[in-house]
Design a protein around this motif. Sequence first.
Motif, short mmCIF file in Angstrom:
data_model
loop_
_atom_site.label_atom_id
_atom_site.label_comp_id
_atom_site.label_asym_id
_atom_site.label_seq_id
_atom_site.Cartn_x
_atom_site.Cartn_y
_atom_site.Cartn_z
N ARG A 162 0.60 3.15 6.56
CA ARG A 162 1.21 3.38 5.24
C ARG A 162 0.65 2.39 4.22
NH1 ARG A 162 3.50 8.15 6.98
NH2 ARG A 162 5.30 7.82 8.33
N THR A 163 0.73 2.77 2.96
CA THR A 163 0.39 1.82 1.91
C THR A 163 1.50 0.77 1.80
OG1 THR A 163 1.52 3.04 0.15
CG2 THR A 163 -0.78 3.68 0.64
N VAL A 164 1.18 -0.32 1.14
CA VAL A 164 2.18 -1.37 0.96
C VAL A 164 3.35 -0.84 0.13
CG1 VAL A 164 2.61 -3.68 0.03
CG2 VAL A 164 0.44 -3.17 1.19
N ASP A 165 3.06 -0.02 -0.87
CA ASP A 165 4.14 0.56 -1.67
C ASP A 165 5.05 1.44 -0.81
OD1 ASP A 165 3.36 -0.69 -3.98
OD2 ASP A 165 2.33 1.05 -4.84
N GLN A 166 4.47 2.18 0.12
CA GLN A 166 5.29 3.02 0.99
C GLN A 166 6.17 2.16 1.90
OE1 GLN A 166 2.04 5.38 2.65
NE2 GLN A 166 2.92 7.22 1.72
N VAL A 215 4.88 -8.44 2.63
CA VAL A 215 3.59 -9.12 2.65
C VAL A 215 2.94 -8.91 4.02
CG1 VAL A 215 4.31 -10.89 0.98
CG2 VAL A 215 4.69 -11.28 3.43
N PRO A 216 1.64 -9.25 4.16
CA PRO A 216 1.08 -9.26 5.51
C PRO A 216 1.94 -10.12 6.42
CG PRO A 216 -0.67 -9.53 3.89
CD PRO A 216 0.63 -9.61 3.13
N VAL A 217 2.19 -9.65 7.64
CA VAL A 217 3.16 -10.33 8.50
C VAL A 217 2.78 -11.78 8.77
CG1 VAL A 217 4.04 -8.23 9.56
CG2 VAL A 217 2.06 -9.39 10.58
N THR A 218 1.49 -12.09 8.72
CA THR A 218 1.06 -13.46 8.93
C THR A 218 1.52 -14.38 7.80
OG1 THR A 218 -1.03 -12.75 7.93
CG2 THR A 218 -0.98 -12.96 10.33
N LEU A 219 1.82 -13.81 6.63
CA LEU A 219 2.19 -14.60 5.46
C LEU A 219 3.70 -14.63 5.24
CD1 LEU A 219 -0.57 -13.49 2.91
CD2 LEU A 219 -0.64 -15.30 4.65
N TRP A 220 4.47 -13.98 6.12
CA TRP A 220 5.93 -14.00 5.97
C TRP A 220 6.46 -15.27 6.62
CZ3 TRP A 220 10.73 -14.37 8.05
CH2 TRP A 220 11.81 -13.90 7.28
N ARG A 221 6.77 -16.26 5.77
CA ARG A 221 7.35 -17.53 6.20
C ARG A 221 6.64 -18.10 7.44
NH1 ARG A 221 13.87 -17.03 4.90
NH2 ARG A 221 13.63 -15.90 2.94
N PRO A 222 5.32 -18.34 7.33
CA PRO A 222 4.58 -18.86 8.50
C PRO A 222 5.11 -20.22 8.92
CG PRO A 222 3.26 -19.04 6.50
CD PRO A 222 4.47 -18.22 6.14
N GLU A 239 -4.25 -15.84 7.59
CA GLU A 239 -5.08 -14.89 6.85
C GLU A 239 -4.33 -13.56 6.75
OE1 GLU A 239 -8.01 -15.39 5.43
OE2 GLU A 239 -8.19 -17.48 6.12
N PRO A 240 -4.48 -12.84 5.62
CA PRO A 240 -3.86 -11.51 5.51
C PRO A 240 -4.45 -10.55 6.54
CG PRO A 240 -4.58 -12.33 3.37
CD PRO A 240 -5.17 -13.24 4.39
N ILE A 241 -3.62 -9.69 7.10
CA ILE A 241 -4.07 -8.66 8.02
C ILE A 241 -3.45 -7.33 7.62
CG2 ILE A 241 -4.40 -10.26 9.94
CD1 ILE A 241 -1.73 -9.34 11.08
N GLY A 242 -3.90 -6.26 8.24
CA GLY A 242 -3.43 -4.92 7.90
C GLY A 242 -2.14 -4.55 8.58
N GLU A 243 -1.17 -5.41 8.47
CA GLU A 243 0.18 -5.20 9.01
C GLU A 243 1.13 -5.86 8.05
OE1 GLU A 243 3.17 -4.47 12.30
OE2 GLU A 243 1.12 -3.77 12.07
N HIS A 244 1.95 -5.07 7.38
CA HIS A 244 2.87 -5.60 6.38
C HIS A 244 4.31 -5.47 6.85
CE1 HIS A 244 -0.56 -5.75 3.70
NE2 HIS A 244 0.20 -6.27 2.73
#
Length: 271
Positions: free
Chosen positions: A224-228, A244-251, A259-264
């Motif tokens: 899905r897109t981030v908006d979705q 946000v990319p899951v890696t960036l959620w309160r690391p 690093e950002p990855i394709g999992e939000h």
Amino acid sequence: MNDPATTPGHSAHQKIDTSVPHSARIWNYWLGGKDNYPVDEAAGDAYTAVFPGIVTIARSSRAFLRRNITHLVAEAGIRQFLDIGTGLPTADNTHEVAQRLAPEARVVYVDNDPMVLAHARALLYSTPEGATAYIDADVLDPDTVLAAAAETLDLDRPVALILSNILGHVADYDRARSIATRLMDALPSGSHLSVNDGSRGTDPEFERAQDAYNESGAAPYILRTVDQITGYFDGLELLEPGVVPVTLWRPEAGGPAPEPIGEHGGLARKP
């Protein structure tokens, strides 16, 4: 330790098909688990040959969920969890994280795969103070899920609903969104929604690999897109830092810069 309660459903009587790869078993393989078959390992290896980063996505998704649960228990005071599409037990399952912090926590897992059911019966044990139950049901039938969950959870008290890498299996986005809405509508104020899914717009190599997998004849998983993904949280109060990319959620502090990855993903509270 208490035995898990199990609510049997239609898949309890299905034969486990080891001739075709299954997403839950492939995910287990990427997480380092052993509950998979050669066909799953072959499919997982074929995927990583095209996109090695999928292992990072799988493990980052699990770490995101662990941080979500830690916040929910330690800061939000949540003691009830409804985890739909839990997949095969690995390390840091929802009840393990929650009950380490609050032994009285009650957790209901939902899945519709016969192999997951078998492993849940054998491995998902609760603390004596809390409860762990397993529901054999389908996310496509939220009313059945809610009715069965009410046998273990008090749906008049806040519940954390966890939809981790499950809504991508619902091909139609509007239906996926309506499922999330229906489930949250049944939960009281103070409940939370945790969602993470594979996303488009961050990693083209991941998108090409997933599109090829979906065309292979395996059960598809739709990025899905981030908006979705953000749309699943409509009407709720998104906690910082949002979706946000899951890696960036309160690391966690002290580690390398993520690093950002394709999992939000994100976490939100029902007002």
